[in-house]
Write an enzyme that holds these catalytic residues in place. Structure first.
Site, mmCIF file in Angstrom:
data_model
loop_
_atom_site.group_PDB
_atom_site.id
_atom_site.type_symbol
_atom_site.label_atom_id
_atom_site.label_comp_id
_atom_site.label_asym_id
_atom_site.label_seq_id
_atom_site.Cartn_x
_atom_site.Cartn_y
_atom_site.Cartn_z
ATOM 1 N N HIS A 109 0.685 -1.319 0.181
ATOM 2 C CA HIS A 109 -0.060 0.039 0.116
ATOM 3 C C HIS A 109 0.899 1.219 -0.130
ATOM 4 O O HIS A 109 0.572 2.264 0.647
ATOM 5 C CB HIS A 109 -0.957 -0.142 1.258
ATOM 6 N N ARG A 121 1.944 2.689 3.518
ATOM 7 C CA ARG A 121 0.811 3.311 4.085
ATOM 8 C C ARG A 121 0.358 2.751 5.291
ATOM 9 O O ARG A 121 -0.527 3.233 6.110
ATOM 10 C CB ARG A 121 0.031 4.080 3.354
#
Ligand code: FNR
Length: 382
Positions: free
Chosen positions: A275, A278
């Site tokens: 991601h 994140r």
């Protein structure tokens, strides 16, 4: 120091957009180790230099789920893209379609599915998050189908939002945060004018009829935390696959065991991803995770990869390590925030050129020519 167009666009975006939006895109979880390693580890992947192989004709074309792609690149789903430019999802989707590659619309986009799908002449991909309200998920999937979407990207690495300290500092999240507040305090008048924050309200287009949606995106991060479902398991995905019917890609795989589970489940593809750093800080970069996953499942399903890709050379590296295609996240957001559709189109052109140079110098005439044999290994250096 100029490293890539994405790096230059990052600097320009930083000057142009309000700090809370810049840091929302630019930041990662906790101390951002994984975020940095995504870029650094990928940069360390060495390609073999090969010479005198008549590289006068070269093709970047490839195919995924029967869909032709001008190069093995797609735009990743990025929530709130429509905050970075006016009707930002439409602008980015146009740039992608113009280049002949897919655009993925996030569940939490500003522009709704039908607006984006009808603005371009190739089918967009749609990304779905696991919402607690399964009835509403069905409703969203139905809308995606009606808009002509064929490929579903189902994101599984966000049962809860990661701890992102920059968002707390910028006011994007937290008790006194919220986007409406931030918008009121926006100190970038040109951006405010271009994005039109004084005109059309910034709803989350796909969930605007969802009960409890944040008004004008207020407390967006808290809203994600309240409505995403941490109880999700492979079993829950079955009805989604049945209901959807078309190609389904599971996004957020970082472990070979999970990749094998995705094959057993019958997924059409996976996205090897953390991601963009994140979610869980300290997990391996995608560059480190990809080779073992490719060893485990290459050929059983399509392997896509993202996190840390900033230029065409990075795309070539990911493909050589086993990716069939690569997703761009922040790179296109920086370009969009700086120069809208033209910025994203320019970035994609540069990536195309960079890929051609890298493939010429490594002796790969086609995407299929790229593989482990294109990489420098320790053994070869000895
Ligand atoms: C994301 N990402 C993401 N992923 C997803 O499945 N749905 C989403 O709504 C979002 N939203 C989002 C917002 C922002 C601001 C960023 C930067 C990222 C993750 C995204 O799809 C992709 O996995 C990463 O961006 C890849 O890493 P790079 O290319 O940004 O390093």
């Amino acid at each position: 120091m100029i490293i890539s167009a994405a790096t230059d666009y990052r600097q320009a975006a930083k000057r142009r957009i309000p700090p809370f939006l810049f840091h929302y895109a630019d930041g990662g979880a906790y101390a951002e180790h994984t975020l940095r390693r995504n870029v650094e580890d990928l940069g360390e992947i060495g390609l073999r230099q090969r010479v005198l192989k008549d590289m006068s004709s070269l093709s970047l074309e490839t195919e995924l789920f029967g869909e032709s792609m001008a190069m093995p690149v797609a735009l990743a789903p990025v929530g709130l893209t429509g905050m970075y430019a006016r009707r930002g999802e439409v602008q980015a989707a146009r740039a992608a379609a113009g280049k002949g590659i897919p655009f993925t619309l996030s569940t939490v986009s500003v522009c709704p599915i039908h607006e984006v799908a009808s603005a371009v002449d190739r089918p967009i991909w749609f990304q779905l998050y696991v919402l607690k309200d399964r009835g509403f998920m069905k409703h969203v999937l139905e809308r995606a189908k009606a808009a002509g979407v064929k490929t579903l990207v189902f994101t599984v690495d966000m049962p809860v939002p990661g701890a992102r300290y920059r968002d707390a500092h910028s006011g994007m999240s937290g008790k006194h945060g919220g986007i409406r507040r931030m918008l009121q305090a926006a100190t970038r008048p040109r951006w405010a004018w271009d994005v039109g924050i004084h005109g059309r309200p910034h709803d989350l287009g796909n969930v605007s009829d969802y009960r409890g949606q944040p008004t004008e995106l207020e407390d967006y991060i808290a809203w994600l935390g309240n409505n995403f479902d941490p109880s999700i398991s492979w079993k829950d995905l079955e009805w989604i696959r049945e209901f959807w019917g078309g190609p389904m890609i599971i996004k957020g795989i970082l472990d070979p065991e999970d990749a094998r589970d995705a094959v057993r489940f019958g997924a059409d593809g996976i996205v090897v991803s953390n991601h963009g750093g994140r979610q869980l800080d300290g997990v391996p970069s995608s560059a480190r995770a990809l080779p073992a996953i490719a060893d485990a499942v290459k050929g059983d399903l399509a392997i896509l990869a993202d996190s840390g890709v900033r230029n065409g050379l990075d795309v070539v590296r990911m493909v050589a390590m086993g990716a069939d295609s690569v997703l761009l996240g922040r790179a296109f957001i920086y370009a969009l925030a700086t120069a809208g559709e033209a910025g994203v189109a320019h970035l994609l052109e540069l990536i195309d050129k960079e890929m051609r140079v890298a493939m010429t110098l490594t002796g790969a005439r086609t995407i299929a020519d790229l593989g482990p044999d294109s990489l420098v290994t320790e053994a070869r250096l000895r």
